[in-house]
Design an enzyme around this catalytic site. Structure first.
Site, PDB file in Angstrom:
ATOM      1  N   SER A  23       0.809  -1.223   0.000  1.00  0.00           N
ATOM      2  CA  SER A  23       0.000   0.000   0.000  1.00  0.00           C
ATOM      3  C   SER A  23       0.840   1.270   0.000  1.00  0.00           C
ATOM      4  O   SER A  23       0.343   2.321  -0.390  1.00  0.00           O
ATOM      5  CB  SER A  23      -0.956   0.020   1.192  1.00  0.00           C
ATOM      6  OG  SER A  23      -0.251   0.214   2.391  1.00  0.00           O
ATOM      7  N   LYS A  66       0.659   4.345   6.794  1.00  0.00           N
ATOM      8  CA  LYS A  66       0.077   5.176   5.733  1.00  0.00           C
ATOM      9  C   LYS A  66       0.681   6.574   5.822  1.00  0.00           C
ATOM     10  O   LYS A  66       1.393   6.907   6.754  1.00  0.00           O
ATOM     11  CB  LYS A  66      -1.450   5.304   5.882  1.00  0.00           C
ATOM     12  CG  LYS A  66      -2.197   3.995   5.966  1.00  0.00           C
ATOM     13  CD  LYS A  66      -2.185   3.211   4.690  1.00  0.00           C
ATOM     14  CE  LYS A  66      -2.920   1.888   4.891  1.00  0.00           C
ATOM     15  NZ  LYS A  66      -2.489   0.874   3.974  1.00  0.00           N
TER      16      LYS A  66
END
Length: 181
Positions: A40, A91
């Site tokens: 990700s 993230k």
């Protein structure tokens, strides 16, 4: 048993206990290493598509609590998933309190980030479970900020890329003009 040997043994045990205490304190509260799994955050982290190679990064844990004001847009952070407290995610912070962001799933709307929360996204948005899925997260869930990769050695100490340019037009700092303007 000689007195010198018992004194030496006692000092060694005391030194080892002190070193263990310092090590535990530092890795829990200051800095530690963390393995990054998944894609990700490609290409910033785990740029190789080989799933057997994972980046190990140095993380700064001093940004928690009162120091969370040091967080900024573009920082890569680790946090506890708001959906599963046993899962830890990595993230990038896209928006901070009072910013507005256009979600990828709703390009005709925007979300104003409440006080004490932030919007996080993976750099590879199509392979990421992030704020586009679960909305803004409480800043209190953030555990650490990623400083730099330390493994594999070929990536040791590289400077992590900043906020991707393609994300900037979706961000309105403090509800004002877009970042790209």
């Amino acid at each position: 048993m000689s007195t010198a040997a018992s004194v030496f043994r006692r000092r060694m045990l005391t030194g080892a206990a002190a070193a263990a205490f310092v090590w535990i304190f530092v890795t829990d509260n200051v800095m530690s290493l963390q393995m990054i799994k998944g894609r990700s955050m490609q290409p910033a982290l785990n740029p190789d598509s080989n799933r057997l190679k994972n980046d190990v990064v140095l993380v700064d844990k001093t940004i928690r609590g009162m120091m969370s004001s040091r967080l900024k847009r573009g920082d890569i952070v680790t946090f506890t998933s708001p959906q599963d407290p046993d899962c830890h995610l990595v993230k990038r912070i896209i928006a901070l309190p009072h910013d507005c962001v256009v979600p990828l799933s709703s390009p005709d709307s925007y979300v104003r980030i409440p006080n004490g929360q932030c919007w996080v996204e993976g750099d590879e948005s199509f392979h990421s479970s992030d704020s586009n899925t679960f909305g803004p997260i409480p800043i209190a869930l953030i555990d650490a900020r990623v400083i730099a990769p330390v493994w594999p050695l070929s990536r040791f100490g590289i400077r992590l890329p900043s906020l991707p340019e393609w994300k900037k037009p979706r961000i309105y700092p403090n509800g004002g003009p877009r970042m790209s303007e």
